[in-house]
Design a protein around this motif. Structure first.
Motif, PDB file in Angstrom:
ATOM      1  N   PRO A  39       1.370  -7.939   2.080  1.00  0.00           N
ATOM      2  CA  PRO A  39       1.942  -6.904   2.949  1.00  0.00           C
ATOM      3  C   PRO A  39       2.248  -7.466   4.334  1.00  0.00           C
ATOM      4  CG  PRO A  39       0.014  -6.067   1.785  1.00  0.00           C
ATOM      5  CD  PRO A  39       0.093  -7.528   1.479  1.00  0.00           C
ATOM      6  N   THR A  80      -0.162  -9.231   7.222  1.00  0.00           N
ATOM      7  CA  THR A  80      -1.403  -9.813   6.682  1.00  0.00           C
ATOM      8  C   THR A  80      -1.792 -11.082   7.434  1.00  0.00           C
ATOM      9  OG1 THR A  80      -0.997  -8.891   4.481  1.00  0.00           O
ATOM     10  CG2 THR A  80      -2.491 -10.776   4.621  1.00  0.00           C
ATOM     11  N   ALA A 137      -1.643  -8.958  -3.941  1.00  0.00           N
ATOM     12  CA  ALA A 137      -0.857  -9.285  -2.751  1.00  0.00           C
ATOM     13  C   ALA A 137      -0.183 -10.639  -2.923  1.00  0.00           C
ATOM     14  CB  ALA A 137      -1.767  -9.301  -1.529  1.00  0.00           C
TER      15      ALA A 137
END
Lengths: 376, 376
Positions: free
Chosen positions: B209, B212, B309
């Motif tokens: 994201p 991060t 992620a």
């Protein structure tokens, strides 16, 4: 009462070995020199690259492989390794592919050299090998050249006396371009002391007279031969070298090497280059003509050229190392990139790589003025 | 009366460290598995490669650079290094380019780890880092995952207790695909003990994201960040990674690295890839869709997928490590290449890389049978 250990500073604590290593680098590359000078070289004749270029088949194979560069290369370089084994008439277990001879030399040194271990080489021979030996804490023992050639008997005698782990020889030799015949190398091999490995760097072997490479039992544990796609095959920038040796030593590389370190594109290029032996033969013919041209350019300037079994020629500048260094700097000032040996008396020479006519024309044009400036 | 030292056998005398290293390798590559199976994989989803491929500009740059592969690459990777510095808003002196993160990790370990020095990582984290630590004689201290994520506080506590030279964390994490927000990483950094360097492996950061990656002072001597062109940029086979760190630590690499080790073709490809940030963004969108597809495939089979992620998804096979291993083998038997975590309880999962639809179709087709076979 014991003293508390001092608190270290924030950040890395280097090993003692690393802390003691110099910051110097083996070579300043031509691009770095170009940036410093603020202009490109007219002739790139200093790094013994092969300006005649790789096989068109290798170029095509690399271009085709580029789209597949999302995949890691095969960690075993299986196809290339097997093709090399077939080419040399040995087993795949006798072959390790690596990131150029430089990468393979680093791993070889790491395998056998612990701090304080001794390694024998010739004074003025390959600086990157010496860099690796120092980098692993080895103690370098240097033997002088003899008549502008490496001295096999002296190297072996010194290896025995020093209880060396490695003894290095390049054949043909860099930076002097001299070579020994196969029997000299075989005699050297027969005399390698127990516990020592002879590093036979054959980076330039494709340019040497036919028969220069001796027939060596691929399973002989006393020797490892270094070969490369950087010189004859014209793929220096692809970083593909290989070593030929006994299966035990070859397998030992697997304990420490960067298993997925090979570029997939380079693997494809090297394989295609290997399969175009006609291009290699044509390249060697071009190199032979360029050698003759460099010798002629030297002669036109009243200088001698040493006999060459490689893709470069050592030109004797007719004075001492300081004069040759001035010639090198004056050539660089005229945008001609060459290098030179570092140790006397070989340092009386400059080392000029073979290249296409346009680059040798530039050398021919610049050399008279460079010599005059260096002498004046 | 002293005893004479025994005469060594002909051949290499390995260092004590090398003699004690295992012959095992960190990973068996997919090509090796294909050769063993006698057929190619239908889906190459095991190595977290990026099957969406590199930017067409990178492919074109590599194809164009192939003809110039007779030249060694620039030993400083000057253009790429400067472009990366501009991209990250730091100085070129904060950047070192190397042969993938694997190569950079090896050199980093070599800089600071002497035999017996301790290094902290998570149990089940990156095997190649562990391989390098073992390869230089380091002692690995492992901290368990906590809730399928690496445990920053426990890692730091262990690093302090062990007087570690390095503490490793990947964010996002491999193999679980979890991630920590920037403040967690900054808190970890603030607590790094003196004399220790935090290795922040951000190989998968482009997929995480936005936000991060924490803002870290590039001159902070307590951390080195690892980045790569292998994942987001789709150039795993080109072998280009880089590290961001304080100038002193970055400069130390020059003492030991293989200065001319970078492929010239790869340098050109990476530079072009960096300049195509639109392609990177499009790739990340494709990866996000593929993640959702993998989650859906898992759900169709009654399995849970862990939040990701990264460009891979950990699928919980709903049992223990033995079950997940059977699922992996049954998938391999159906020509689907995936990998899996090695340490309990994370080893209950298989790890599936994102890829184009055709490969995920093959996975969707094979998984029901593979699960049934693994359970039966």
């Amino acid at each position: 009462m014991t003293q508390a250990a001092p608190t270290p500073a924030p950040g890395p604590r280097y090993t003692r070995l690393v802390a003691e290593l110099p910051a110097s680098v083996p070579f300043v590359g031509p691009e770095a020199q170009e940036r410093a000078a603020g202009r490109p070289f007219r002739a790139r004749l200093g790094a013994n690259e092969n300006g005649f270029g790789p096989s068109p088949r290798a170029i095509a194979a690399m271009a085709e492989a580029a789209a597949g560069a999302w995949m890691y290369g095969d960690s075993l370089s299986h196809d290339l390794r097997n093709a090399l084994a077939a080419h040399h008439g040995c087993a795949p277990e006798n072959v390790i592919v690596g990131e150029g001879i430089d990468g393979l030399l680093g791993n070889l040194v790491r395998l056998v050299v612990a701090p304080g271990d001794r390694v024998v080489t010739s004074a003025g021979a390959y600086p990157t090998f010496n860099y690796h030996v120092a980098g692993f804490g080895g103690e370098l023992v240097c033997v002088p050249y003899r008549g502008d050639a490496e001295d096999p008997q002296a190297l072996i005698a010194r290896a025995a006396a020093a209880d060396a782990k490695l003894v290095y020889i390049s054949n043909p030799d860099n930076p002097m371009a001299s070579h020994h015949g196969p029997q000299v190398i075989l005699d050297m091999l027969a005399a390698v002391p127990p516990g020592c490995v002879m590093v036979l760097d054959e980076a330039y072997i494709e340019f040497a007279p036919d028969g220069t490479a001796p027939a060596i039992d691929p399973d002989d544990p006393r020797v490892i031969r270094m070969r490369t796609f950087s010189k004859g095959y014209g793929l220096a920038g692809a970083r593909v070298g290989y070593a030929l040796g006994a299966p035990g030593l070859i397998a030992a590389f697997d304990k420490i090497r960067n298993h997925f370190g090979m570029s997939r594109v380079s693997q494809a290029g090297a394989l295609a280059a290997l399969h175009d032996q006609d291009w290699l033969a044509a390249t060697c013919a071009k190199v032979a003509r360029a050698r003759a041209r460099i010798e002629a350019i030297a002669a036109e300037n009243g200088l001698g050229a040493l006999p060459s079994a490689t893709n470069f020629v050592a030109i004797d500048c007719g004075g001492d190392g300081a004069l040759a260094t001035r010639v090198l700097h004056e050539l660089a000032a005229r945008a001609i990139f060459v290098r030179k040996p570092s140790v006397a008396p070989q340092d009386r020479c400059i080392r000029v790589s073979c290249g296409p006519d346009a680059e040798l024309d530039a050398l021919a044009e610049a050399l008279p003025d460079a010599l005059a400036a260096a002498r004046g």
